[in-house]
Design a protein around this motif. Structure first.
Motif, PDB file in Angstrom:
ATOM      1  N   THR A  23      25.290  42.670  39.967  1.00 35.06           N
ATOM      2  CA  THR A  23      26.630  42.096  40.096  1.00 35.06           C
ATOM      3  C   THR A  23      26.757  41.456  41.466  1.00 35.06           C
ATOM      4  OG1 THR A  23      27.677  43.670  38.585  1.00 35.06           O
ATOM      5  CG2 THR A  23      29.093  42.583  40.171  1.00 35.06           C
TER       6      THR A  23
ATOM      7  N   THR B  49      28.055  37.313  32.655  1.00 28.80           N
ATOM      8  CA  THR B  49      29.513  37.119  32.670  1.00 28.80           C
ATOM      9  C   THR B  49      29.945  36.606  34.035  1.00 28.80           C
ATOM     10  OG1 THR B  49      29.899  39.407  33.359  1.00 28.80           O
ATOM     11  CG2 THR B  49      29.881  38.948  30.994  1.00 28.80           C
TER      12      THR B  49
ATOM     13  N   ASN C  90      33.586  35.899  36.293  1.00 29.79           N
ATOM     14  CA  ASN C  90      35.033  36.088  36.347  1.00 29.79           C
ATOM     15  C   ASN C  90      35.539  35.807  37.761  1.00 29.79           C
ATOM     16  OD1 ASN C  90      35.643  37.386  33.606  1.00 29.79           O
ATOM     17  ND2 ASN C  90      34.039  38.746  34.401  1.00 29.79           N
TER      18      ASN C  90
ATOM     19  N   SER D  65      33.137  43.624  35.592  1.00 26.05           N
ATOM     20  CA  SER D  65      32.691  43.459  34.201  1.00 26.05           C
ATOM     21  C   SER D  65      32.394  44.760  33.487  1.00 26.05           C
ATOM     22  CB  SER D  65      31.444  42.561  34.155  1.00 26.05           C
ATOM     23  OG  SER D  65      31.750  41.273  34.611  1.00 26.05           O
TER      24      SER D  65
END
Length: 762
Positions: free
Chosen positions: A543, A596, A598, A636
């Motif tokens: 991440t 992902t 965001n 996430s």
């Protein structure tokens, strides 16, 4: 002016009342803390109407004798030296009002520092003193400037004619002070090697007079030749050198053997019983005074038998003393004269001490002086107030020596767990009309490694401020630093990278606080597995969170130590806005392989308060509280969310481990600290804390994340810790408790500091 003329007319009349009587000279030896026995002897002499016409003294004898010579009564001198303020002066600690935190570097893991000077190739420069003499330098100047000026800087014109002795180590001989700046003379006489810094006069280095002449009976005979000398030997037996006490060894090597005997048959020697008091045992000053008083009283009949035609009139002495003290000039400072540095550096010092360039009082100067003391551009700083007959004000003379070369710091942490860390920093100052400081540090170890580079520009003036760009690279590896005690830590593999580029601008808030605002860009990168079932061939989940932030911080700090404080307070408020993009890439252990992305933004406010607010004998009680308010969103998955959440870490060991139970977006933490201080260096600490998250961060199926019920869970932690304050850092052995863990108890031993560079957004 009429008042002063009247006083000077009356003084000779008072003096002539005893002008043709038998003269008495008092000789006061050195002796460190033992030397305050002189005060007790003076009390006994005055109470029994024994006159003192002349005084000579060395070191502690010079200090006590000088105060008596400028009109202080024995009781007034006693009140000064038994006060907490004087104990701070003697041991180099600052009065809280004189702390100035604005110029401090952030706390780090340093143990020792070494100066490298480059005048002729690099060479090391060891410190010349263990304690900071700033408090005693200023206090002597403040107490003595008026009376010595009124006396025309002639020691014979004091209330009691006075001499003191220092040691000129260049010429290798004693030096006698009979005129000039009284505060400088007394301070030079007290400058014990490696304890107090020496006093510099031109190119001469002056140290404690006891090195060459610790009992100046010869000076008394040469300058005054009184009919009777009373000598007070407070040196006691020389301290027996102790293999673990460097100062006792140094004193034995440096101080020449002195015979504490009187040169004439009619003279009297007083030897108080102070053998049980060590040279630097300033906590025993009252005991030394009492011993001097008892021995002085015992000798009174013998002293009176030697004084045949003289008894002091105590009322006349009181009038004479009051007249002398009241004749002093009010202290108003006009000009500042700086010596020892170039014009730009002198301008910097003047801008710090008198930013408005107007006449200031001694009280105003004190406030600004300790701002200059906190500035590490100077390695030597000595103030003198000299009366200017032309202006009717005082000129402040500041003798300065620049801090040359490079400052190296070494330190870290040695622990019973695999969290050992080394620390090295290097700093160089560029000093002109502004101060420019470049600092770089490195941490290295299994748990933590980091590099930081800081530049700081300080601008003095009516509103001083600094600008500080900082680059910080952090890495925590909780996998390499795991141990058998922490097998239940989740996640079992976790490596975090933290990179930030920050610009801060700060101003002081009074003397103990500062307000800093600015912005930064950052990149956070977490590598982890959300399962325990992984192999070396597996790739981790990653991440990344990249963005910018703006911040405003206020802190006020009077804590006495950077770790394991037992005195003072801390209050800090940190407000930060964070905006960035999260990118999470699943590893090989996940079924879903989609990346992902965001966008997140939130505001967080952190408030910390620590206060050691009461003391009952050897027991001190402190309060610790921390409030985190934030609207931070989830990332996430559960692991990414819990790793990015703020942590509550009131116990030092908690900063070296990852504990999901003590992390939350919003929480309140409270704790009580009970500290038993067995002595100045050894504490037993019993601490207990409660952690109350607003909503606990919980894991759902497939590693999804959600909040628990509001205030539904709380966790406890505590420690029993023995801490020894060694010269290089704390030595700690702690038993820690962490609530709701498979193995709630852990033991850790460490030497040094569990301190790190700051993270990017917390």
């Amino acid at each position: 002016m009429i008042k002063r003329l009247t006083i000077f007319i009356l003084l000779p009349l008072l003096i002539t009342q005893v002008g043709f009587c038998q003269k008495v000279g008092l000789v006061l030896s050195g002796g460190g803390a033992r030397g305050f026995a002189h005060i007790g002897v003076l009390k006994a002499l005055e109470e029994n109407n024994i006159p003192i016409d002349y005084i000579t003294g060395t070191s502690a004898g010079a200090l006590v004798g000088s105060y008596y010579a400028i009109g202080y009564t024995p009781s007034e001198i006693e009140n000064i030296v038994v006060s907490k303020a004087f104990e701070r002066r003697a041991t180099g600690l600052f009065n809280e009002e004189n702390l100035y935190n604005f110029l401090k570097n952030p706390d780090d893991a340093s143990w020792v520092n070494i100066k490298l000077i480059s005048d002729s190739g690099f060479k090391t420069q060891l410190p010349s003193n263990f304690v900071n003499p700033a408090e005693i330098n200023f206090s002597l100047m403040e107490d003595m400037a008026s009376q010595i000026a009124m006396s025309g800087y002639n020691f014979d014109s004091l209330l009691v004619p006075f001499r003191c002795i220092a040691a000129d180590i260049t010429a290798k001989q004693p030096i006698e002070f009979k005129q000039g700046d009284l505060a400088l003379a007394v301070r030079a006489s007290m400058a014990f090697p490696f304890y107090y810094a020496p006093v510099l006069i031109e190119d001469n280095i002056l140290y404690d007079g006891g090195i060459y002449n610790n009992f100046p009976t010869d000076v008394m005979l040469k300058d005054f030749n009184p009919e009777l000398m009373i000598g007070v030997s407070a040196a006691g037996n020389s301290d027996i050198p102790n293999e673990g006490n460097f100062l006792s060894q140094l004193k034995t090597m440096i101080v020449q053997t002195t015979k504490y005997t009187m040169p004439r048959e009619q003279d009297i020697l007083i030897e108080p019983n102070i053998k049980n008091i060590n040279t630097f045992q300033f906590a025993s000053i009252k005991s030394a005074i009492d011993s001097g008083y008892a021995e002085g009283l015992r000798m009174i009949p013998f002293i009176k038998s030697k004084i045949e035609n003289r008894v002091a009139n105590n009322e006349a002495l009181r009038i004479k003393r009051s007249a002398f003290k009241n004749a002093g000039f009010n202290i108003t400072i006009d000009q500042i004269i700086v010596k020892g540095v170039n014009e730009d550096q002198a301008a910097y010092i003047k801008a710090v001490l008198n930013p408005r360039n107007q006449c200031i009082s001694i009280q105003q100067l004190r406030k600004e002086w300790f701002k200059l003391v906190a500035d590490d551009n100077q390695r030597y700083l000595f103030p003198r107030l000299l009366y200017n007959t032309s202006s009717g004000n005082y000129d402040l003379h500041v003798d300065v020596r620049k801090n040359k070369g490079i400052l190296l710091d070494f330190g870290g942490n040695i622990s019973s767990r695999p969290i050992n860390t080394g620390f090295v920093s290097i700093q160089h100052n560029f000093w002109g009309k502004q101060s420019f400081r470049a600092n770089a540090n490195i941490y290295f170890g299994k748990l933590y490694s980091s590099g930081q580079f800081r530049l700081r520009l300080d601008m003095p003036g009516k509103v001083p401020f600094f600008m500080e760009p900082t680059i910080t690279l952090n890495q925590w590896d909780f996998y390499k630093s795991s141990s058998a005690f922490f097998e239940d830590v989740k996640p079992s593999y976790f490596v975090q990278y933290d990179r930030s580029y920050q610009l801060g601008i700060g101003i002081p808030v009074r003397n103990k606080g500062k307000l800093v605002g600015g912005g930064s860009s950052f990149l956070l990168k977490d590598k982890y597995y959300m399962t325990r079932n992984f192999t070396q061939s597996d790739t981790s989940d990653i991440t990344e969170f990249k963005g910018v932030s703006a911040f405003l911080e206020f802190d006020r700090n009077t804590l006495n130590r950077k770790m394991y404080a037992n005195k003072g307070t801390y209050f800090g408020v940190k407000l930060r806005f964070i905006n960035g993009t999260e990118i999470t890439k699943p590893g090989s252990t996940q079924l879903l392989r989609d990346t992902t992305e965001n966008d997140h933004h939130w505001i967080q406010m952190n408030i910390k308060y620590e206060n050691y607010f009461t003391q009952m004998g050897k027991v001190k009680i402190g309060l610790y509280s921390e409030l985190m308010i934030s609207n931070q969103p989830f990332f996430s998955n559960y692991t990414a969310s819990i790793l990015s959440a703020p942590a509550f870490t009131p116990i030092a060991d908690m900063q070296s481990q990852f504990q999901e139970n003590f992390r939350s977006h919003a929480f309140l933490g409270l704790g009580i600290k009970n500290i038993v201080s067995l002595n100045e260096s050894f504490d037993i600490r019993l601490e207990g804390y409660i952690f109350q998250p607003y909503q606990e961060i919980l894991q759902k199926e497939n590693f999804n994340v959600h909040y628990g019920e509001k205030f539904s869970k709380r966790y406890f932690t505590g420690t029993i810790n023995t801490v020894f304050k060694s010269p290089i850092g704390p030595i700690s052995l702690a038993l820690n408790y962490y609530d709701k863990r498979d193995k709630p108890f852990s033991v850790i031993f460490h030497l040094g500091y569990i301190l790190f560079n700051r993270k990017a957004i917390y």
